[in-house]
Design a protein around this motif. Structure first.
Motif, short mmCIF file in Angstrom:
data_model
loop_
_atom_site.label_atom_id
_atom_site.label_comp_id
_atom_site.label_asym_id
_atom_site.label_seq_id
_atom_site.Cartn_x
_atom_site.Cartn_y
_atom_site.Cartn_z
N HIS B 276 0.85 -1.09 -0.03
CA HIS B 276 0.00 0.01 0.04
C HIS B 276 0.86 1.29 0.01
O HIS B 276 0.55 2.16 -0.62
N VAL B 282 -4.34 0.36 -5.94
CA VAL B 282 -4.27 -1.50 -5.57
C VAL B 282 -5.38 -1.50 -4.67
O VAL B 282 -5.68 -0.87 -3.59
N TYR B 284 -6.96 -3.94 -2.11
CA TYR B 284 -6.74 -5.31 -1.10
C TYR B 284 -8.02 -6.11 -1.12
O TYR B 284 -9.07 -5.59 -0.69
N PHE B 298 -4.32 -9.04 -3.76
CA PHE B 298 -4.69 -7.68 -4.29
C PHE B 298 -5.15 -7.65 -5.87
O PHE B 298 -4.92 -8.61 -6.47
N CYS B 299 -5.82 -6.55 -6.15
CA CYS B 299 -5.97 -6.36 -7.62
C CYS B 299 -5.14 -5.01 -8.09
O CYS B 299 -5.63 -3.79 -7.42
N ILE B 300 -4.23 -5.17 -8.87
CA ILE B 300 -3.78 -4.00 -9.34
C ILE B 300 -4.02 -3.23 -10.40
O ILE B 300 -4.19 -3.89 -11.54
N VAL B 374 5.41 -3.37 -11.52
CA VAL B 374 4.22 -2.86 -11.80
C VAL B 374 4.30 -1.42 -12.32
O VAL B 374 3.56 -1.23 -13.45
#
Lengths: 166, 390
Positions: B276, B282, B284, B298-300, B374
């Motif tokens: 985070h 992002v 959670y 997570f989804c980024i 990322v």
């Protein structure tokens, strides 16, 4: 799962980025489907002077974007338009079967960018093969007895009451 | 190259002590447990000892344990075996929308055989609402299956409340505890369940072994018909070395569980806070508190999970994803769909599952490499910067 060529292009993608004031932009796919590619082209003397791309997608999608951009760069518009999904996949030494659609996206995004450029320049796409005229969907059925026009859904002629043959 | 393995929901290494316990049962003690001479009957005794160890891990009685080939088989046996044994009583089954494929597809199989299945929806954290379960119950309901914890989002379901609803109505309750056994304390009586599946994979036992707990008076139709192994509930000569491996792993788990839970919980919190801090946009996924201690999912935004896993792989980091591109069927994970993650965000799914062997240094290594990966993928993503995250 992936060929070395795919991994090479994924790890060090060629031509990733955006061209400011691009002559043509092609976007295919959408984030909701999971893949999205945008191709940017710069044209000089009917040749692709520069090609760049941005891709949201998996390893295969990124590698395809990279190889297509590399294959297209320096080519004439006509040559670039003939880059097929098959050629892109072959240049990567193959793709897993479930990833073949990614190669389609790459070829399509480039073609869209060229089309965008041609539309801007000539007002209409100068396609290699003339587009077929789309037939208007049939909406009516003509009665073989009285020549009256009936809706396609009708079973009997509204004018003479005889049975209609679709 | 450094190897940081954080996909323990997929597989765990088999412990040295477990391998050593198993070894004599390949050659020295190879007898068939069903034979009557001492070479066989001694092995039979060994199997019963393992049953005691596995039972102890979940607070059950030894005779309530059936050894299976996997967690998936245990789930199949629980759902199909119960439904087939009780089809005279009713034909209605309830499962949650986020069950493992072995539960989901068992239910779908029964649906084709004139059983009716209700798929209970979950909230944004993946929790099943007990009231919703109560209102889905019918007089024909014969079995309810809700997983103890979800392997993709880590959420722990309120099993005690859910099972109470079933007990009132005398309906069997099954829970798939593959993700929890060995990670948090699991007690079949505390949970109030009639059936519970567990797997060796998440316990440090070898692959190819699992177990089903079933409350002693319960009827169960076998799926593998054969001899009287497992008291007639599962035919086939027992996989003795694997059963010994599961028994030894269960023994270790009982001893090490409190320390393990604390250790992986601390590392997970460190990982979550670090991510985070270092990566913007992002999400959670799963419940923030009611979740497995070693589970971070997570989804980024604006990137795709398979590509991310691949980049991490090149740095020696091993994790998992629910991205559509990473599945052979090219479908978004049903779990992420069920908790309402939009398909584009679901593409950026990444899941870390920790074990006692993971260290603080490993978490720091991930926190160093992940933001870079990322950032790189976002640098060539056409949707990055165009919209804001959920």
């Amino acid at each position: 799962m992936y060929s070395e060529k795919v991994i090479e292009h994924f790890s060090n993608p060629k031509n990733a980025g955006v061209i400011e004031n691009a002559d043509g932009i092609g976007e295919v796919g959408n984030p909701v489907c999971g893949d999205m590619m945008a191709f940017y082209i710069k044209v000089k003397n009917d040749k692709l002077a520069d090609v760049k791309f941005k891709t949201f997608g998996c390893v295969a999608a990124i590698a395809v974007s990279s190889i297509v951009s590399e294959m297209a760069k320096g080519k004439t518009l006509k040559e670039a338009k003939s880059i097929t999904k098959k050629a892109a996949a072959e240049a990567l030494d193959g793709l897993p079967r479930e990833k073949m659609h990614c190669s389609n996206l790459g070829a399509k995004a480039l073609a869209e960018a060229i089309k965008d450029y041609e539309e801007k320049k000539y007002g209409k796409p100068k396609s290699a093969t003339p587009q077929k005229k789309r037939k208007k969907p049939k909406r009516h059925i003509t009665c073989s007895h009285c020549d009256a026009q009936n809706p396609i859904t009708a079973n009997f002629c509204m004018s003479c009451g005889k049975e209609l043959n679709a | 190259m450094r190897r940081v393995y954080m996909d323990h929901a997929a597989a765990t290494p088999v412990r040295r002590e477990v391998i050593e316990a198993m070894l004599p049962y390949f050659d020295e003690h190879f007898g068939n447990p069903s034979t009557i001479y001492d070479m066989g009957s001694k092995i039979k005794q060994v199997i019963e000892e393992q049953r005691v160890k596995v039972a102890k891990l979940i607070g059950a009685k030894a005779e309530e344990i059936i050894f299976t080939s996997s967690g998936a088989e245990a789930n199949n046996l629980a759902i199909k075996g119960s439904a087939l044994a009780k089809q005279k009583k009713g034909n209605h089954i309830i499962i949650s929308a986020i069950e493992h494929h072995s539960v989901l597809n068992s239910a779908r199989f029964l649906e084709r055989m004139d059983f009716e299945v209700t798929f209970l929806s979950v909230d944004e954290y993946g929790l099943v609402d007990p009231e919703r379960l109560a209102s889905a119950m019918r007089p024909e309901t014969i079995i309810v299956s809700i997983m103890h914890a979800n392997n993709e989002i880590g959420t722990i379901e309120p099993i005690t409340e859910l099972s109470a609803i079933c007990r009132e109505r005398e309906v069997s309750f099954h829970t798939d505890a593959v993700a929890t056994v060995g990670n948090i304390p699991v007690d079949v009586n505390g949970l109030g369940v009639d059936l519970l599946s567990l797997s060796g994979v998440s316990l440090g036992a070898p692959k190819g072994i699992g177990a089903l707990y079933f409350r002693d008076n319960l009827r169960l139709m076998p799926l593998i018909h054969g001899g009287i192994q497992e008291r007639g509930r599962r035919g086939g000569t027992e996989n003795v070395p694997a059963i010994v491996g599961l028994g030894r792993a269960a023994e270790i788990a009982v001893k090490e569980l409190p320390d393990k839970t604390n250790h992986i919980g601390e590392l997970r919190d460190l990982l979550v806070a670090g991510i985070h801090e270092r990566i913007e946009q992002v999400k959670y996924t799963g419940h923030p508190d009611k979740r497995l201690p070693g589970h971070a999912s997570f989804c980024i935004q604006a990137i795709e999970g398979e590509a991310l896993l691949f980049m991490l792989n090149q740095e020696g980091i091993y994790a998992n994803t629910g991205s559509a591109c990473a599945s052979k069927a090219l479908k978004t994970s049903p779990v992420l769909v069920a908790i309402g993650i939009p398909p584009d965000l679901a593409q950026g799914s990444i899941v870390f599952t920790l074990n006692s062997s993971n260290t603080r240094e490993e978490v720091e290594y991930v926190l160093e490499k992940l933001p870079f990966a990322v950032e790189r993928l976002r640098s060539f993503s056409p949707i990055w910067g165009k919209k804001t995250a959920a």
